[in-house]
Design a protein around this motif. Structure first.
Motif, PDB file in Angstrom:
ATOM      1  N   ILE A  73      11.013  -9.700  47.330  1.00  0.00           N
ATOM      2  CA  ILE A  73      11.848  -8.838  48.165  1.00  0.00           C
ATOM      3  C   ILE A  73      11.070  -7.559  48.467  1.00  0.00           C
ATOM      4  O   ILE A  73      10.753  -6.793  47.547  1.00  0.00           O
ATOM      5  N   ILE A 113      19.779  -4.452  51.490  1.00  0.00           N
ATOM      6  CA  ILE A 113      20.678  -5.481  50.973  1.00  0.00           C
ATOM      7  C   ILE A 113      21.980  -4.892  50.434  1.00  0.00           C
ATOM      8  O   ILE A 113      22.024  -3.769  49.950  1.00  0.00           O
ATOM      9  N   THR A 169      11.666  -2.644  52.261  1.00  0.00           N
ATOM     10  CA  THR A 169      12.614  -2.458  53.363  1.00  0.00           C
ATOM     11  C   THR A 169      13.863  -3.304  53.150  1.00  0.00           C
ATOM     12  O   THR A 169      14.992  -2.815  53.286  1.00  0.00           O
ATOM     13  N   THR A 170      13.655  -4.572  52.801  1.00  0.00           N
ATOM     14  CA  THR A 170      14.800  -5.444  52.543  1.00  0.00           C
ATOM     15  C   THR A 170      15.597  -4.944  51.350  1.00  0.00           C
ATOM     16  O   THR A 170      16.837  -4.936  51.380  1.00  0.00           O
ATOM     17  N   GLU A 214      22.551 -12.478  49.111  1.00  0.00           N
ATOM     18  CA  GLU A 214      21.423 -11.572  49.294  1.00  0.00           C
ATOM     19  C   GLU A 214      20.242 -12.025  48.445  1.00  0.00           C
ATOM     20  O   GLU A 214      20.433 -12.604  47.383  1.00  0.00           O
ATOM     21  N   PRO A 215      19.006 -11.802  48.885  1.00  0.00           N
ATOM     22  CA  PRO A 215      18.577 -11.057  50.083  1.00  0.00           C
ATOM     23  C   PRO A 215      18.503 -11.908  51.349  1.00  0.00           C
ATOM     24  O   PRO A 215      18.063 -11.428  52.379  1.00  0.00           O
ATOM     25  N   LYS A 275      17.930  -9.384  59.810  1.00  0.00           N
ATOM     26  CA  LYS A 275      16.774  -8.604  60.248  1.00  0.00           C
ATOM     27  C   LYS A 275      15.814  -9.417  61.107  1.00  0.00           C
ATOM     28  O   LYS A 275      15.302  -8.934  62.122  1.00  0.00           O
ATOM     29  N   GLU A 276      15.571 -10.667  60.729  1.00  0.00           N
ATOM     30  CA  GLU A 276      14.554 -11.476  61.397  1.00  0.00           C
ATOM     31  C   GLU A 276      15.098 -12.327  62.538  1.00  0.00           C
ATOM     32  O   GLU A 276      14.375 -12.637  63.488  1.00  0.00           O
ATOM     33  N   THR A 297      20.416 -10.478  54.461  1.00  0.00           N
ATOM     34  CA  THR A 297      19.713  -9.376  55.125  1.00  0.00           C
ATOM     35  C   THR A 297      18.482  -9.865  55.865  1.00  0.00           C
ATOM     36  O   THR A 297      18.197  -9.418  56.986  1.00  0.00           O
ATOM     37  N   ARG A 298      17.748 -10.796  55.296  1.00  0.00           N
ATOM     38  CA  ARG A 298      16.571 -11.337  55.973  1.00  0.00           C
ATOM     39  C   ARG A 298      16.957 -12.037  57.277  1.00  0.00           C
ATOM     40  O   ARG A 298      16.294 -11.881  58.306  1.00  0.00           O
TER      41      ARG A 298
END
Length: 316
Positions: free
Chosen positions: A268, A276, A271-272, A193-194, A201-202, A197-198
């Protein structure tokens, strides 16, 4: 290299023992050996409690001035050995590899322990690599070829039934791993992380295997360390550092403390930070717990002889 000079103040620690952030019989009347410490820091997530404590002015009363120095992960030990920092943040694998090579080091506190999905093997949508055993000789991206990513990936894939000797590791910075996946240069990427999660999400990425399970469940990830010489010559100063660090780690047991603070000292976004997965921040310095890392390194032949981690813990 970005340097933040931040005044810190610490009270002397009067307790001792390997089970706490201690390591000296410090008297509140005895002066600190020095008034300043330079601390090399890295991953914002791992070092969040220290950074939050600094920003909150928790160390103001004792007059210990601390300069936080951002140090790349692959330079932590060299900066410490060169005397450019007094305490270095580094992965436990990096620390123990240096110790096994003969560098005299003294642990000054544990930083971070992996939790569920805080490190993982990640793939992108459409990948044919949907189960760890589907590739006999998988190509795995790691940020460093001799660090925790290799150790964790070998453990997880080996437990699943993959011949660890056939894993092909490819070095890529974390922020370059999605491109390596998209280009087909690797089958999966070991991320933390992060970045996990990125990518989710992306790019719609998915987790092939959680890296914190089996032999790496609740795995110690990183610590703060000084040279042995510096540790012996500055016992009271370092006891003060460990006391404040321990208190900071206690406060970080509340995930909101970390999530709210991350955007203030890292890239970061909020939202991220809210999404995470978080590990834990040990409130004690425990040689037995850290021995797990050294033993896994030894068993995987990352180091030769078995390392005695307890010998690196400050003595009462």
């Amino acid at each position: 290299m970005r340097i933040l000079a931040i005044p810190l103040v610490a009270a002397l620690l009067t307790t001792a023992g390997c089970g706490v952030f201690s390591g000296g019989d410090a008297s509140t009347d005895a002066p600190l050996e020095r008034a300043e410490l330079r601390i090399g820091v890295g991953s914002p997530l791992d070092t969040a409690p220290l950074r939050v404590a600094v920003a909150d002015g928790k160390f103001t009363a004792a007059g210990l001035s601390v300069t936080l120095v951002d140090v790349p992960a692959d330079q932590a030990m060299s900066k410490l050995s060169a005397g450019e920092v007094d305490i270095a943040f580094a992965s436990d694998v990096t620390i123990f590899r240096a110790a096994a090579a003969g560098t005299a080091l003294q642990l000054q506190g544990e930083a971070y322990t992996a939790g569920r999905n805080t490190m993982a093997l990640v793939t992108l949508p459409g990948s044919e690599y949907t189960e760890p055993t589907l590739k006999k000789s998988p190509k795995i991206a790691v940020n460093m070829l001799d660090d925790v990513g290799v150790l964790a990936a070998r453990s997880v894939l080996g437990t699943a039934g993959v011949d660890v000797n056939k894993i092909q590791f490819k070095q890529h910075p974390f922020d370059r791993m999605p491109q390596a996946l998209q280009a087909g240069e690797v089958d999966a990427a070991w991320m933390v992380e992060p970045y996990i999660t990125r990518a989710e999400k992306e790019l719609g990425a998915s987790i092939l295997a959680d890296g914190a399970r089996g032999a790496t469940l609740d795995f110690p990830m990183s610590s703060y360390v000084s040279t042995g010489t510096f540790g012996q010559g500055n016992a009271r100063t370092l006891a003060a550092f460990r006391k404040v660090l321990g208190e900071a780690q206690v406060r970080a047991a509340d995930p909101a403390v970390v999530r709210d603070a991350l955007p203030t000292f890292s890239d970061i976004d909020r939202t991220t930070a809210s999404l995470i997965s978080l590990g834990t921040y040990p409130v004690s310095l425990n040689g037995i717990r850290l021995q797990r890392v050294a033993d896994l390194m030894h068993n995987s032949r990352m180091i030769g002889a078995r390392l005695d981690v307890q010998a690196m813990v400050p003595r009462p």
